[in-house]
Scaffold this active site. Sequence first.
Site, short mmCIF file in Angstrom:
data_model
loop_
_atom_site.label_atom_id
_atom_site.label_comp_id
_atom_site.label_asym_id
_atom_site.label_seq_id
_atom_site.Cartn_x
_atom_site.Cartn_y
_atom_site.Cartn_z
N ARG A 1 -23.89 -18.20 -11.71
CA ARG A 1 -23.09 -17.40 -12.63
C ARG A 1 -21.85 -16.81 -11.94
NH1 ARG A 1 -23.76 -11.89 -14.96
NH2 ARG A 1 -23.02 -11.93 -17.13
N HIS B 1 -28.35 -21.79 -18.83
CA HIS B 1 -29.26 -20.77 -19.32
C HIS B 1 -30.72 -21.26 -19.35
CE1 HIS B 1 -26.02 -18.07 -21.40
NE2 HIS B 1 -25.89 -18.14 -20.09
N ASN C 1 -19.17 -8.33 -16.10
CA ASN C 1 -19.79 -8.29 -14.77
C ASN C 1 -20.57 -7.01 -14.43
OD1 ASN C 1 -18.76 -10.84 -14.13
ND2 ASN C 1 -16.84 -9.99 -13.37
N HIS D 1 -18.13 -17.14 -13.45
CA HIS D 1 -17.31 -15.96 -13.75
C HIS D 1 -16.08 -15.89 -12.84
CE1 HIS D 1 -20.04 -13.27 -16.42
NE2 HIS D 1 -20.20 -14.54 -16.70
#
Length: 315
Positions: free
Chosen positions: A56, A188, A88, A60
């Site tokens: 992740r 996910h 975040n 990001h």
Amino acid sequence: MVTLALGFLVVFTGKSSAQLSTNFYSKTCPKLLNTVKSAVQSAVSKERRMGASLLRLHFHDCFVNGCDGSILLDDTSSFTGEKTSGPNINSARGFEVVDDIKSKVEKVCPGVVSCADILAIAARHSVAILGGPSWNVKLGRRDSKTASLAAANSGVIPPPTSTLSNLINRFQAKGLSAKDMVALSGAHTIGQARCIAFRNRIYNESNIESSFAKNRRGNCPRATGSGDNNLSPLDFQSPNKFDNQYYKHLLNQKGLLHSDQILFNGGSTDSLVSTYASNSKTFNSDFAAAMIKMGDISPLTGSSGEIRKNCRRPN
């Protein structure tokens, strides 16, 4: 003559390094991939969830001003970084693991490898260690000298409340297709989400399997402010195994986030979800291809940026 030759060399290498390549460090840091792999393996064996957290961080990072390691920067007197942004705060994690990887890489080849590249390699190893596909990571990114809270808050990272068109548009803005978006959403299959991200879905949405919703409510109270940070696995069946189970859940209306279930809700991406649910090989190869594309988002190369000594602060 020597100065002239050196001048040509600088011009030439400056141009060629503007392209990322899989063998970028083959001469300057031959032990890089194994060094990162053993550090990631150690972190994931201590806490399986860390694989998802590292993956992740790369996502990001890339979606805010490109894959430039900016997500890793702590705030300074001259800028407020990305760590306290909406996407975040209280959720991006794994920074200490990145510090550990960086210090191990610095021991084998000091001042050579960027933090942005470390994130890209750590993401690949995380997926592979948890049973997912592997791919050849393109390298040669350099690190940004600054970070922007405003950029991280600007909506470039789609929130869990996203509509399908918002997801498609946000990914397309980064050069990623709807197919890439659906494949990357399969990340996910690992990791956890906080109650605050799925509360509305489990209490108010109708396209959700009732016993699944009921089970999730047990750990996520209805009242805002109560249990906001309680965690639930995004894939309740195999939360620490990178597989195609995520898509099978979507077929049964067991997507945890609104932005998960919206991928299979009578829209343009339904057929892709069905394909990935029934064919893990197709999912794995499409996921790997999309990760390579994501890693190509606006890197700093050549003489842009720097190679940070400490991933948390500019040199």
